[in-house]
Design an enzyme around this catalytic site. Sequence first.
Site, PDB file in Angstrom:
ATOM      1  NE  ARG A   1      -2.322  -2.107   3.801  1.00 33.32           N
ATOM      2  CZ  ARG A   1      -2.905  -2.200   4.973  1.00 33.32           C
ATOM      3  NH1 ARG A   1      -3.218  -1.095   5.649  1.00 33.32           N
ATOM      4  NH2 ARG A   1      -3.182  -3.370   5.494  1.00 33.32           N
TER       5      ARG A   1
ATOM      6  CG  ASP B   1       0.119   5.738   4.593  1.00 36.52           C
ATOM      7  OD1 ASP B   1      -0.603   4.727   4.587  1.00 36.52           O
ATOM      8  OD2 ASP B   1       0.959   5.979   5.485  1.00 36.52           O
TER       9      ASP B   1
ATOM     10  NE  ARG C   1       4.774   9.970   5.880  1.00 34.65           N
ATOM     11  CZ  ARG C   1       3.486   9.937   6.237  1.00 34.65           C
ATOM     12  NH1 ARG C   1       2.697   8.967   5.804  1.00 34.65           N
ATOM     13  NH2 ARG C   1       3.001  10.865   7.023  1.00 34.65           N
TER      14      ARG C   1
END
Lengths: 248, 248
Positions: free
Chosen positions: A51, A53, A199
């Site tokens: 995935r 975000d 991140r």
Amino acid sequence: MRRLKAIISYDGTNFAGYQVQPGERTVQLELEKVLSIMHKGEPVKVTASGRTDARVHATGQTIHFDTRLMIPCEKYMKALNVQLPRDIRVLSVEEVPDDFHARYSVSGKRYRYIWSCEPIQSPFRRHYTVETNGTKPDIGAMQEAAKSIIGTHDFSCFCAANTSVVDKVRTVTKIELVWHGEELHMTIEGNGFLYNMVRIIAGTLWEVGTGKREAESLAKIIESKDRNKAGKTAPAHGLYLEKVYYEL
Amino acid sequence: MRRLKAIISYDGTNFAGYQVQPGERTVQLELEKVLSIMHKGEPVKVTASGRTDARVHATGQTIHFDTRLMIPCEKYMKALNVQLPRDIRVLSVEEVPDDFHARYSVSGKRYRYIWSCEPIQSPFRRHYTVETNGTKPDIGAMQEAAKSIIGTHDFSCFCAANTSVVDKVRTVTKIELVWHGEELHMTIEGNGFLYNMVRIIAGTLWEVGTGKREAESLAKIIESKDRNKAGKTAPAHGLYLEKVYYEL
């Protein structure tokens, strides 16, 4: 049935992320909608490498799906691009063996993270780079800190707290920090990444580059396995999934 | 009262153009809203070098306004940027004489027009370049045709039919066509431009570049003063107002 692998790019700005979620516009939803139309209403399941975000971009996300349509790959790609919304583009389609799996066959990934360090961020870059209000970090210090990340480690410190993954050992093979004009690009490669890992690494290295942490502190942060010891999670819209590597 | 000149950049994607229109989100509206807040509710009128249409971008639009606030220019710029939406940025603010006028003092303008000629347009460029589906024009032919446009002419042929301007004589001083990777950039400079003039020139040169018209036909099109003889109006989102020149 044929199994097709496709490399796709998307502008994450107007998506609630890659994966289908009730009531939300997602990349997977748009892909499955178009494929279902091409299959006269039959559902077609799309599987991605992983995935992304909300607001995270992709220039090389990779998917697979099974199809009974005998359209050649090049035409398949064009048919998809004609029907998909403009913020998703299919860059290539190829036929793969039945045991190819966009997620389970992954051998590595490359991500990019971009900060725009000009005094005034271009309005054209606001969704695609993270603004620093003119702050220019010390990339020497960031590069020094990055050395501690390279290698095989338990990366619990760089993993969002609310994750269900048990084994947090991953191998990071490369981190590069390069100026492109006044934009700072970080590219990072490894065999796999935990949830929010890129991140959190970007946020932690940024704190090193702006003097809030010592480059030497990274080794201890990793050793601690404690998410609270690392830096802030950098904003989603600076992140790009750039390439997915496969063994096959 | 001080008169301030500001150079601004905006992403035209989410604007119904520069000029205030009832019920629409426009650049002027956003500027005047913020200035009015800074002036404790007093209305502040902003004057630009000219309008831009919906979805047209600017990297160097120029405005003026009068203010009683004694904030230094650099701080004024920052105060505006803090309050403005992220798709408008103020790049500079300077104090100018009372007789400076953002529209009437203009001595020239430069525009840019961008086509993306890669086979698949990047999703990140969809609002900022015009897609050609991989068509790569003959820029030699376009450059040849552009020569006929340079100079002082009655440009009625390149003016949207529904305009009220009487004098359609303008001077075009420069047209450059340059590849930036797979994007084709046209820059055009002149003392002034009629409504839709740059987009009609872009559309007409594109037809030359793709073999739909002869480069030699341009002189006759201009001579005809007939809008119907020229090419299609190229889409708005490929256009950028890049620089406004002033005598002062």
